[in-house]
Design an enzyme around this catalytic site. Structure first.
Site, PDB file in Angstrom:
ATOM      1  N   GLU A  55      47.744  18.914  48.972  1.00 41.68           N
ATOM      2  CA  GLU A  55      48.479  17.679  48.797  1.00 41.68           C
ATOM      3  C   GLU A  55      47.754  16.633  48.102  1.00 41.68           C
ATOM      4  O   GLU A  55      48.202  15.552  47.316  1.00 41.68           O
ATOM      5  CB  GLU A  55      49.125  17.358  50.087  1.00 41.68           C
ATOM      6  CG  GLU A  55      48.295  17.335  51.393  1.00 41.68           C
ATOM      7  CD  GLU A  55      48.111  18.905  52.000  1.00 41.68           C
ATOM      8  OE1 GLU A  55      47.321  19.448  51.377  1.00 41.68           O
ATOM      9  OE2 GLU A  55      48.503  18.992  53.170  1.00 41.68           O
ATOM     10  N   ARG A 210      38.104  42.649  35.970  1.00 37.04           N
ATOM     11  CA  ARG A 210      38.221  42.617  34.539  1.00 37.04           C
ATOM     12  C   ARG A 210      39.785  42.428  33.870  1.00 37.04           C
ATOM     13  O   ARG A 210      40.028  43.268  32.806  1.00 37.04           O
ATOM     14  CB  ARG A 210      37.348  43.829  33.766  1.00 37.04           C
ATOM     15  CG  ARG A 210      36.165  43.946  34.340  1.00 37.04           C
ATOM     16  CD  ARG A 210      35.279  45.087  33.558  1.00 37.04           C
ATOM     17  NE  ARG A 210      35.792  46.127  33.980  1.00 37.04           N
ATOM     18  CZ  ARG A 210      35.290  46.966  34.994  1.00 37.04           C
ATOM     19  NH1 ARG A 210      34.546  46.557  35.886  1.00 37.04           N
ATOM     20  NH2 ARG A 210      35.651  48.006  35.063  1.00 37.04           N
ATOM     21  N   GLU A 298      36.902  49.793  48.516  1.00 36.93           N
ATOM     22  CA  GLU A 298      37.117  50.874  47.579  1.00 36.93           C
ATOM     23  C   GLU A 298      36.005  51.728  47.751  1.00 36.93           C
ATOM     24  O   GLU A 298      34.991  51.772  46.888  1.00 36.93           O
ATOM     25  CB  GLU A 298      36.956  50.033  46.160  1.00 36.93           C
ATOM     26  CG  GLU A 298      38.284  49.221  46.016  1.00 36.93           C
ATOM     27  CD  GLU A 298      38.138  48.766  44.289  1.00 36.93           C
ATOM     28  OE1 GLU A 298      38.389  49.659  43.491  1.00 36.93           O
ATOM     29  OE2 GLU A 298      38.088  47.493  44.281  1.00 36.93           O
ATOM     30  N   GLY A 305      36.748  56.865  56.010  1.00 39.70           N
ATOM     31  CA  GLY A 305      37.062  57.610  57.447  1.00 39.70           C
ATOM     32  C   GLY A 305      36.574  56.776  58.564  1.00 39.70           C
ATOM     33  O   GLY A 305      37.070  56.706  59.625  1.00 39.70           O
TER      34      GLY A 305
HETATM   35  C1  AOF Z   1      42.513  23.597  53.014  1.00 37.79           C
HETATM   36  N1  AOF Z   1      43.349  23.422  51.795  1.00 37.79           N
HETATM   37  O1  AOF Z   1      45.208  22.558  51.039  1.00 37.79           O
HETATM   38  C2  AOF Z   1      45.094  22.652  53.383  1.00 37.79           C
HETATM   39  C3  AOF Z   1      44.103  22.952  54.650  1.00 37.79           C
HETATM   40  O2  AOF Z   1      37.634  21.577  56.634  1.00 37.79           O
HETATM   41  P1  AOF Z   1      38.700  20.978  55.899  1.00 37.79           P
HETATM   42  O3  AOF Z   1      38.847  19.509  56.069  1.00 37.79           O
HETATM   43  O4  AOF Z   1      38.673  21.469  54.445  1.00 37.79           O
HETATM   44  O5  AOF Z   1      40.154  21.532  56.679  1.00 37.79           O
HETATM   45  C4  AOF Z   1      40.184  22.700  56.622  1.00 37.79           C
HETATM   46  C5  AOF Z   1      41.534  23.049  57.691  1.00 37.79           C
HETATM   47  O6  AOF Z   1      42.765  22.055  56.825  1.00 37.79           O
HETATM   48  C6  AOF Z   1      42.171  24.363  57.623  1.00 37.79           C
HETATM   49  O7  AOF Z   1      41.677  25.156  58.524  1.00 37.79           O
HETATM   50  C7  AOF Z   1      43.616  24.172  57.596  1.00 37.79           C
HETATM   51  O8  AOF Z   1      43.706  24.042  58.952  1.00 37.79           O
HETATM   52  C8  AOF Z   1      44.152  22.785  57.120  1.00 37.79           C
HETATM   53  N2  AOF Z   1      44.747  22.598  55.783  1.00 37.79           N
HETATM   54  N3  AOF Z   1      42.951  23.456  54.223  1.00 37.79           N
HETATM   55  O9  AOF Z   1      41.483  24.165  52.884  1.00 37.79           O
HETATM   56  C9  AOF Z   1      44.526  22.762  51.983  1.00 37.79           C
HETATM   57  N4  AOF Z   1      46.323  21.998  53.571  1.00 37.79           N
HETATM   58 ZN    ZN Z   2      44.611  18.473  54.669  1.00 39.35          ZN
END
Ligand code: AOF
Ligand code: ZN
Length: 388
Positions: A55, A210, A298, A305
């Site tokens: 965001e 690739r 892979e 197994g």
């Molecule tokens: C992300 N990307 O777009 C959103 C996340 O350590 P930080 O500040 O990067 O926060 C990580 C947390 O933020 C992640 O565990 C999740 O709960 C929330 N959302 N994280 O890396 C994003 N929206």
């Molecule tokens: Zn965030």
């Protein structure tokens, strides 16, 4: 017919996949701003581990256009400070009027925090749009919140009778070119690809992706208890360019370790397992600690197994070639101990299948990690009437 909100949410989901492999232990997240007609003005995503969340990427790009607008997020905005400050505050400050969210955050620190804050700030929130697909997108991340090992996929490319090599050892190629391209696409979407030293010796694979414009190569993980990999192998030769981790036993000489380190290989020693090879659980825990939350195996039948016997595989990507190889000494896809009672074998929870050129592709789910967070998302949506 699919409604417009779901359609845009699914575009965000697809867009975020471009950065698979780069977000590492963070979730893949997509975002979009639409205009008054509901058409996308800007689509964005979380692009790499530790960088701006989806965001913020979006808001930085659209600036004032967000004022009074409608934003889509595949995952609710975070409400705590981690590597970055809480995104929900930036959303509120942006003057956005409406936020459409796919899924609540499975990370307990952020669960429902951002959604509640948006509602409290008087922003219209619609929740649970394409929630299942938004959850499937981050099933690895959801598992990582509950487990100390990565999400584990197994790729099988075999004949209709489950054979991966003829009795003389011929294996290239059973599936056709189109299936192999699909495998390369999968490789570009996972954090790591794992194989055993037997496969490295026999096939000399590169295990990279690739296809098309790949922006992230998976880390290559080799289980090689005696560190017997050849320095002339394709894996070692490309180790300076693509992350390569080789797990070995503790008794391997340090000098030999250093020799391979100079080629760019990261050699990690782990204890022996019960079978005298490597302690698989320790390997998996180490990978998770290295921020790898999604791996694809892979490998030959022995390693597969071992994983199957321990019930470690979450999902199967199966490519079936329209041929029967037969032969009691041909190599089957999965060996190990196997199961003796049919009633003890878990069938796939669900699967999809499609024809890929002349082959059949089956995507089979052995385990499910999304149901709980999807149900919680729907429960909150219904309780707070966040449908429309
Ligand atoms: C992300 N990307 O777009 C959103 C996340 O350590 P930080 O500040 O990067 O926060 C990580 C947390 O933020 C992640 O565990 C999740 O709960 C929330 N959302 N994280 O890396 C994003 N929206
Ligand atoms: Zn965030």
């Amino acid at each position: 017919m699919i409604d417009k909100d779901s359609l845009i949410m699914e575009e965000c989901i697809e867009y975020s996949k471009r950065y698979s492999g780069l977000t590492k232990s963070n979730p893949k997240v997509g975002s979009a701003l639409v205009d008054k007609n509901g058409d996308i003005v800007k689509i964005s995503a979380h692009k790499s581990f530790g960088s701006k969340h989806a965001e913020i990427e979006l808001l930085d790009e659209v600036q004032d256009l967000a004022k009074g607008g409608k934003i889509y997020l595949t995952l609710e905005p975070c409400s705590t400070t981690g590597k970055t400050p809480p995104c929900v505050d930036r959303l509120i400050d942006s003057g956005v009027k409406e936020v459409v969210i796919g899924l609540l955050d499975p990370n307990p620190n952020n669960y429902f925090g951002g959604t509640k804050k948006l509602i409290d700030a008087g922003i219209k929130v619609k929740l649970g749009v394409s929630a299942i697909k938004a959850a499937e997108l981050i099933e690895d991340f959801i598992k990582s919140q509950q487990s100390d090992i990565p999400y584990i996929r197994a790729k099988l490319a075999m004949s209709m009778d489950g054979i991966i090599a003829t009795k003389t050892g011929e294996s290239q190629w059973i599936t056709d070119e189109t299936s192999r391209v699909a495998v390369h696409k999968l490789r570009s979407e996972v954090g790591a690809v794992m194989t055993g030293i037997g496969t490295v010796h026999s096939d000399d694979p590169t295990l990279n992706s690739r296809v098309g414009d790949v922006i992230a190569q998976p880390t290559r993980v080799i289980l090689d208890s005696k560190l017997s990999i050849a320095h002339r192998s394709s894996i070692v030769k490309t180790a300076k360019d693509i992350d390569t981790v080789v797990f070995v036993n503790e008794d391997v000489e340090d000098e030999r370790v250093k020799y391979f380190t100079n080629f760019g290989v990261k050699v990690i020693k782990v204890a022996k397992g019960e079978d005298g090879y490597l302690d698989i659980y320790q390997v998996l825990k180490t990978l998770k600690q290295m921020n790898i939350i999604d791996i694809m195996i892979e490998a030959g039948s022995t390693l597969l197994g071992t994983f199957k016997d321990r019930d470690l595989i979450d999902r199967y990507h199966i490519f079936l070639a329209p041929m029967i190889i037969g032969g009691s000494s041909s190599m089957r896809a999965v060996s190990g101990l196997g199961s003796s009672e049919l009633s003890n074998i878990d069938r796939f929870l669900s699967y999809t299948y499609k024809k890929i050129n002349n082959d059949i592709y089956i995507d089979g789910k052995q385990k499910d990690y999304i149901q709980e967070i999807v149900s919680k998302t729907y429960e909150v949506r219904d309780r707070l009437c966040l449908q429309d």
